[in-house]
Design a protein around this motif. Sequence first.
Motif, PDB file in Angstrom:
ATOM      1  N   ARG A 111      34.574  -2.773 -39.699  1.00  0.00           N
ATOM      2  CA  ARG A 111      34.334  -4.070 -40.307  1.00  0.00           C
ATOM      3  C   ARG A 111      32.981  -4.667 -39.945  1.00  0.00           C
ATOM      4  N   VAL A 112      32.432  -4.254 -38.807  1.00  0.00           N
ATOM      5  CA  VAL A 112      31.217  -4.897 -38.318  1.00  0.00           C
ATOM      6  C   VAL A 112      30.044  -3.923 -38.237  1.00  0.00           C
ATOM      7  N   ILE A 113      30.226  -2.845 -37.490  1.00  0.00           N
ATOM      8  CA  ILE A 113      29.106  -1.947 -37.201  1.00  0.00           C
ATOM      9  C   ILE A 113      28.645  -1.175 -38.435  1.00  0.00           C
ATOM     10  N   LEU A 184      26.397  -6.392 -31.053  1.00  0.00           N
ATOM     11  CA  LEU A 184      25.349  -6.054 -32.019  1.00  0.00           C
ATOM     12  C   LEU A 184      24.070  -5.566 -31.356  1.00  0.00           C
ATOM     13  N   ALA A 185      24.013  -5.559 -30.024  1.00  0.00           N
ATOM     14  CA  ALA A 185      22.771  -5.250 -29.310  1.00  0.00           C
ATOM     15  C   ALA A 185      22.166  -3.891 -29.675  1.00  0.00           C
ATOM     16  N   ARG A 208      22.144   6.819 -34.624  1.00  0.00           N
ATOM     17  CA  ARG A 208      22.251   5.545 -33.913  1.00  0.00           C
ATOM     18  C   ARG A 208      23.580   4.870 -34.217  1.00  0.00           C
ATOM     19  N   ARG A 209      24.004   4.932 -35.463  1.00  0.00           N
ATOM     20  CA  ARG A 209      25.279   4.320 -35.834  1.00  0.00           C
ATOM     21  C   ARG A 209      26.426   4.980 -35.084  1.00  0.00           C
ATOM     22  N   ALA A 210      26.403   6.314 -35.031  1.00  0.00           N
ATOM     23  CA  ALA A 210      27.476   7.035 -34.356  1.00  0.00           C
ATOM     24  C   ALA A 210      27.521   6.692 -32.866  1.00  0.00           C
ATOM     25  N   LEU A 211      26.364   6.598 -32.233  1.00  0.00           N
ATOM     26  CA  LEU A 211      26.310   6.243 -30.814  1.00  0.00           C
ATOM     27  C   LEU A 211      26.793   4.807 -30.587  1.00  0.00           C
ATOM     28  N   VAL A 216      31.091   1.027 -28.741  1.00  0.00           N
ATOM     29  CA  VAL A 216      32.060  -0.043 -28.992  1.00  0.00           C
ATOM     30  C   VAL A 216      33.467   0.421 -28.645  1.00  0.00           C
ATOM     31  N   VAL A 217      33.832   1.620 -29.081  1.00  0.00           N
ATOM     32  CA  VAL A 217      35.169   2.136 -28.797  1.00  0.00           C
ATOM     33  C   VAL A 217      35.364   2.313 -27.283  1.00  0.00           C
TER      34      VAL A 217
END
Length: 223
Positions: A111-113, A184-185, A208-211, A216-217
């Motif tokens: 929902r966010v990332i 969000l950092a 970067r998205r995957a990392l 977050v998880v």
Amino acid sequence: MSPTGLATEAFSATVAPEGRHPPRRRLPASTRTAQILEAALQVFADKGYAAARIDDIAAAAGLSKGGIYTHFKSKEEIFEALLTRVLQPPGSAAVPWPEGRAVTPAVLVQRVIDPLYGSVTQPQGLAMLRLLLAEGERAPQAVDRWMAATLEPYHAELEALVRRGVAQGHLRDGVLAGSPRLLLAPLLHFLFDLLIQGDAVRDQAAQRRALHAALVVEQMAPR
């Protein structure tokens, strides 16, 4: 479509059977506004906010100066409209998560990332971010209004989403839960790299998205 192309379509006319042109049909206000904002973004990017004039925007849009003032009262109002149009955070604020649904780390990613990474690499978004950083202090009231109307509601929705997840027991009640904006950092770090290095890091978006998602998880899963 470029401002020139949009301007070419400003009026449409067909030849009547008698060989005369009927009255020209004006574009809808929403289409004209989009045309002006597209031209304004290019002018601001080329000249800077301070040096740009309404006449420059009108010329880029293929309009008269009066045509601009029909839709916008000032250059500052155009700048604010651009912020709202281009830098509109996607994700949870746009479609609130149903009250009865579980808020898990995977939901935060979904929902966010993920939506944010899908939007930040768009050329218009990056151009507007550069303009905001370089010229935002020249239109402080416009920036303040944009933040109040766009960013703060988004942050409030994010905080509410995290609080629900903590209350449900699906999210860890730690530093990130207490300050959800910190979620969000990593994205902000990627944006900084994009603005500085451009194409040199653009291809890293998926990595970067995957990392970011993994972080977050890892940090938000209850222990």
